[in-house]
Design a protein around this motif. Structure first.
Motif, PDB file in Angstrom:
ATOM      1  N   THR A 129      25.014  40.236  46.174  1.00 45.31           N
ATOM      2  CA  THR A 129      26.448  40.512  46.306  1.00 45.31           C
ATOM      3  C   THR A 129      26.686  41.833  47.030  1.00 45.31           C
ATOM      4  O   THR A 129      27.625  41.960  47.823  1.00 45.31           O
ATOM      5  CB  THR A 129      27.103  40.544  44.920  1.00 45.31           C
ATOM      6  OG1 THR A 129      26.849  39.317  44.241  1.00 45.31           O
ATOM      7  CG2 THR A 129      28.599  40.771  45.036  1.00 45.31           C
ATOM      8  N   GLU A 179      25.351  41.345  51.107  1.00 48.82           N
ATOM      9  CA  GLU A 179      25.843  40.329  52.036  1.00 48.82           C
ATOM     10  C   GLU A 179      26.884  40.926  52.988  1.00 48.82           C
ATOM     11  O   GLU A 179      27.464  41.985  52.726  1.00 48.82           O
ATOM     12  CB  GLU A 179      26.416  39.143  51.270  1.00 48.82           C
ATOM     13  CG  GLU A 179      27.570  39.477  50.367  1.00 48.82           C
ATOM     14  CD  GLU A 179      27.996  38.300  49.518  1.00 48.82           C
ATOM     15  OE1 GLU A 179      29.027  38.408  48.846  1.00 48.82           O
ATOM     16  OE2 GLU A 179      27.286  37.260  49.544  1.00 48.82           O
ATOM     17  N   GLY A 232      29.940  41.911  51.528  1.00 46.68           N
ATOM     18  CA  GLY A 232      29.682  42.446  50.204  1.00 46.68           C
ATOM     19  C   GLY A 232      30.287  43.816  49.972  1.00 46.68           C
ATOM     20  O   GLY A 232      31.008  44.370  50.818  1.00 46.68           O
TER      21      GLY A 232
END
Length: 272
Positions: A113, A116, A119
């Motif tokens: 998370t 990314e 993110g």
């Protein structure tokens, strides 16, 4: 007294046989036979194929890099903790043990998370007008995940070994004229070798065999040997080939454990 000890050891023996000996026997059976049940070494020799050897060498490379990074991060930290006279029940040691109580999968998903493209980290960088980080689905992300997850396994054995070094030995070296650098390389570092070997074993072995980190942070685009074995069992349903490749990995683990036993006969670098 002896019979009572044997009785108390019965649950442990039962557990070991059921969950260690039996699975190992199954791995060796499937790895050394083909689908007809005939003896063969083809499953083990399959590691020499281009696809499998590439996955193995990439796994070894990333595992070695992760282990080296963990060592250089953990050794200074372990020395600081040892010099602070932190006991085993202190809050600081608890901080390093606490992540190990959390689910391994959840910790890795958290990094997915964070890393990314949309993110948390890239959102913060974008807010400040800075270029984003594109390391998700790359070997760098896998190394980061390995270092994060396995760093405590390097810190604790090093701290355990360093905390056992007698201060009188260090003071004697200083009284004989040794400076800080000489004291470190001639006294502290050699005496902490058991912790170093134990830490390397505790980090290298799980890093070599992992497949969750490479799946989540590598986006299934980077196949390590652990991913190949996992796919043989779950997707291809080829237990024979998967077991044969697992036997090859066992050889690396056994070699690593032998080195650890040779350099740490008394278990001085064991985990806390």
């Amino acid at each position: 007294m002896t019979s009572k000890r044997k009785f108390l050891a019965t649950p442990y023996v039962f557990w070991s046989v059921l969950f260690i000996i039996v699975p190992l026997c199954m791995i060796f059976y499937y790895g050394l036979t083909d689908k007809t049940g005939a003896f063969t070494l083809e499953n083990i020799a399959a590691i020499a194929t281009a696809e499998h050897s590439k996955a193995l060498w990439l796994s070894l490379l990333l595992s070695v890099i992760s282990t080296i990074i963990c060592f250089f991060l953990a050794y200074p930290l372990a020395m600081i903790l040892a010099n602070m006279k932190v006991n085993q029940h202190s809050f600081i040691i608890l901080i390093f043990i606490l992540p190990m109580w959390m689910n391994f999968l959840l910790r890795t998903l958290a990094w997915q998370t964070l890393l990314e493209k949309t993110g948390v980290i890239n959102s913060v960088l974008s807010f400040f007008g800075l270029p984003g980080l594109n390391i998700i689905n790359t070997p760098y992300a896998i190394i980061l995940g390995m270092v994060y997850n396995f760093l405590p396994f390097m810190v604790l054995p090093l701290y355990n070994a360093l905390s056992k070094i007698d201060e009188n030995v260090i003071n004697a070296a200083k009284d004989l004229g040794a400076n800080k650098i000489q004291t470190f390389f001639r006294i502290i570092l050699p005496l902490s070798v058991p912790g170093i070997i134990s830490g390397i074993t505790m980090v290298f072995v799980p890093a070599l065999t992992t497949f969750v980190i490479s799946t989540l942070l590598g986006g299934s685009k980077i196949l390590l040997i652990g991913n190949v074995i996992e796919q043989e069992f779950t997707q291809a349903s080829n237990w024979h080939l998967g077991s044969g490749l697992s036997i090859v990995l066992m050889l690396f683990i056994i070699i690593n454990m032998i080195i650890s036993t040779v350099f740490d006969k008394d278990g001085e670098g064991a985990m806390l």
